[in-house]
Design an enzyme around this catalytic site. Structure first.
Site, PDB file in Angstrom:
ATOM      1  N   THR A   1     -18.584 -23.606  30.258  1.00 23.76           N
ATOM      2  CA  THR A   1     -17.232 -23.183  29.867  1.00 23.76           C
ATOM      3  C   THR A   1     -16.751 -23.922  28.621  1.00 23.76           C
ATOM      4  OG1 THR A   1     -16.734 -22.782  32.191  1.00 23.76           O
ATOM      5  CG2 THR A   1     -14.855 -22.971  30.708  1.00 23.76           C
TER       6      THR A   1
ATOM      7  N   HIS B   1     -16.087 -14.413  28.573  1.00 17.03           N
ATOM      8  CA  HIS B   1     -15.864 -14.639  29.998  1.00 17.03           C
ATOM      9  C   HIS B   1     -16.957 -13.909  30.764  1.00 17.03           C
ATOM     10  CE1 HIS B   1     -14.013 -14.775  33.962  1.00 17.03           C
ATOM     11  NE2 HIS B   1     -14.381 -13.519  34.072  1.00 17.03           N
TER      12      HIS B   1
ATOM     13  N   TYR C   1      -6.506 -13.287  35.632  1.00 18.21           N
ATOM     14  CA  TYR C   1      -6.752 -14.714  35.864  1.00 18.21           C
ATOM     15  C   TYR C   1      -5.879 -15.280  36.988  1.00 18.21           C
ATOM     16  CZ  TYR C   1      -9.739 -15.260  31.719  1.00 18.21           C
ATOM     17  OH  TYR C   1     -10.771 -15.202  30.818  1.00 18.21           O
TER      18      TYR C   1
ATOM     19  N   PHE D   1      -3.668 -25.165  32.605  1.00 21.78           N
ATOM     20  CA  PHE D   1      -4.038 -24.425  31.397  1.00 21.78           C
ATOM     21  C   PHE D   1      -3.684 -22.937  31.469  1.00 21.78           C
ATOM     22  CE2 PHE D   1      -7.873 -24.781  34.085  1.00 21.78           C
ATOM     23  CZ  PHE D   1      -8.207 -23.446  34.269  1.00 21.78           C
TER      24      PHE D   1
ATOM     25  N   ARG E   1     -21.845 -19.634  23.953  1.00 24.85           N
ATOM     26  CA  ARG E   1     -20.725 -20.544  23.663  1.00 24.85           C
ATOM     27  C   ARG E   1     -21.136 -21.651  22.697  1.00 24.85           C
ATOM     28  NH1 ARG E   1     -18.772 -20.095  29.842  1.00 24.85           N
ATOM     29  NH2 ARG E   1     -17.034 -18.641  29.583  1.00 24.85           N
TER      30      ARG E   1
ATOM     31  N   ASN F   1     -13.366 -19.779  23.864  1.00 31.15           N
ATOM     32  CA  ASN F   1     -14.778 -20.006  24.223  1.00 31.15           C
ATOM     33  C   ASN F   1     -15.604 -18.715  24.241  1.00 31.15           C
ATOM     34  OD1 ASN F   1     -13.793 -18.985  26.626  1.00 31.15           O
ATOM     35  ND2 ASN F   1     -14.732 -20.534  27.924  1.00 31.15           N
TER      36      ASN F   1
ATOM     37  N   GLU G   1     -13.431  -8.091  39.477  1.00 29.46           N
ATOM     38  CA  GLU G   1     -13.180  -8.035  38.033  1.00 29.46           C
ATOM     39  C   GLU G   1     -13.632  -6.693  37.433  1.00 29.46           C
ATOM     40  OE1 GLU G   1     -14.851 -11.592  36.311  1.00 29.46           O
ATOM     41  OE2 GLU G   1     -13.390 -12.874  37.325  1.00 29.46           O
TER      42      GLU G   1
ATOM     43  N   LYS H   1     -14.011 -12.407  24.015  1.00 25.54           N
ATOM     44  CA  LYS H   1     -12.628 -12.876  23.874  1.00 25.54           C
ATOM     45  C   LYS H   1     -12.118 -12.727  22.434  1.00 25.54           C
ATOM     46  CE  LYS H   1     -12.779 -16.114  27.788  1.00 25.54           C
ATOM     47  NZ  LYS H   1     -12.293 -17.436  28.268  1.00 25.54           N
TER      48      LYS H   1
HETATM   49  P1  CMP Z   1     -13.091 -18.211  31.633  1.00 24.04           P
HETATM   50  O1  CMP Z   1     -14.485 -18.097  32.095  1.00 24.04           O
HETATM   51  O2  CMP Z   1     -12.526 -17.025  30.926  1.00 24.04           O
HETATM   52  O3  CMP Z   1     -12.149 -18.552  32.876  1.00 24.04           O
HETATM   53  C1  CMP Z   1     -10.917 -19.232  32.743  1.00 24.04           C
HETATM   54  C2  CMP Z   1     -10.738 -19.815  31.368  1.00 24.04           C
HETATM   55  O4  CMP Z   1      -9.779 -20.848  31.273  1.00 24.04           O
HETATM   56  C3  CMP Z   1     -12.029 -20.459  30.918  1.00 24.04           C
HETATM   57  O5  CMP Z   1     -12.988 -19.466  30.646  1.00 24.04           O
HETATM   58  C4  CMP Z   1     -11.539 -21.279  29.731  1.00 24.04           C
HETATM   59  O6  CMP Z   1     -11.522 -20.539  28.517  1.00 24.04           O
HETATM   60  C5  CMP Z   1     -10.092 -21.599  30.102  1.00 24.04           C
HETATM   61  N1  CMP Z   1      -9.869 -23.023  30.368  1.00 24.04           N
HETATM   62  C6  CMP Z   1      -9.067 -23.836  29.672  1.00 24.04           C
HETATM   63  N2  CMP Z   1      -9.072 -25.084  30.177  1.00 24.04           N
HETATM   64  C7  CMP Z   1      -9.938 -25.066  31.226  1.00 24.04           C
HETATM   65  C8  CMP Z   1     -10.389 -26.057  32.165  1.00 24.04           C
HETATM   66  N3  CMP Z   1      -9.960 -27.315  32.113  1.00 24.04           N
HETATM   67  N4  CMP Z   1     -11.279 -25.676  33.101  1.00 24.04           N
HETATM   68  C9  CMP Z   1     -11.712 -24.398  33.181  1.00 24.04           C
HETATM   69  N5  CMP Z   1     -11.311 -23.422  32.331  1.00 24.04           N
HETATM   70  C10 CMP Z   1     -10.437 -23.751  31.351  1.00 24.04           C
END
Ligand code: CMP
Length: 141
Positions: A92, A116, A50, A58, A103, A113, A127, A10
């Site tokens: 996450t 992905h 997404y 979010f 992470r 974070n 994906e 990211k």
């Molecule tokens: P990712 O695995 O890229 O998938 C969705 C992304 O949304 C996740 O990582 C986080 O970076 C972001 N995100 C932000 N807030 C939340 C949340 N409350 N729960 C899950 N993902 C979140």
């Protein structure tokens, strides 16, 4: 079984100059990078990627973050690649990520974070196809 999964380094991790350190973790765990590209996602690309989260509170912040700078997108291949990559990434939310995970070591917040990774075989298939044509993937065998 040998699987493929979609991984994204990211914008926060690209900005920190830790692409190579993250790639090392994949390779040391026995995953091979069989396709890769750097790109600055458009709003439409990030929203489409997404799409499953579009009703979540979010979503707007997620899309804004994912378009804030370049990312590196790769296909990882290897034994149990989907779960192996998720184990390497950690939770996450980096505050909940186990020590030694990507992470825990490189992420700053649940939004920024670092990486992905596809969360299931069905997501991985969607994906990988979202970012790569079949002829862009170079299986290692
Ligand atoms: P990712 O695995 O890229 O998938 C969705 C992304 O949304 C996740 O990582 C986080 O970076 C972001 N995100 C932000 N807030 C939340 C949340 N409350 N729960 C899950 N993902 C979140």
């Amino acid at each position: 079984s040998i699987e493929r999964t979609l991984s994204i380094v990211k914008p926060d991790a690209v900005a920190k100059n830790v692409i190579g350190e993250i790639y090392s973790r994949f390779e040391k765990a026995g995953l091979s990078i069989v396709a890769a590209k750097m790109k600055h996602l458009t709003q439409e690309e990030a929203e489409g990627f997404y799409a499953e989260h579009k009703e979540r509170p979010f979503f707007a912040d997620l899309v804004a973050f994912m378009t804030s700078g370049p990312v590196v997108v790769q296909v990882l291949e290897g034994e149990g690649a989907i779960l192996k990559n998720r184990d390497l990434m950690g939770a996450t939310n980096p505050k909940e990520a186990a020590a030694g995970t990507i992470r825990a070591d490189f992420a700053d917040s649940i939004d920024a974070n670092a990486v992905h990774g596809s969360d299931s075989a069905a997501s991985a298939e969607r994906e990988v196809a979202y970012f790569f044509n079949d002829n862009e993937i170079c299986p290692r065998g």
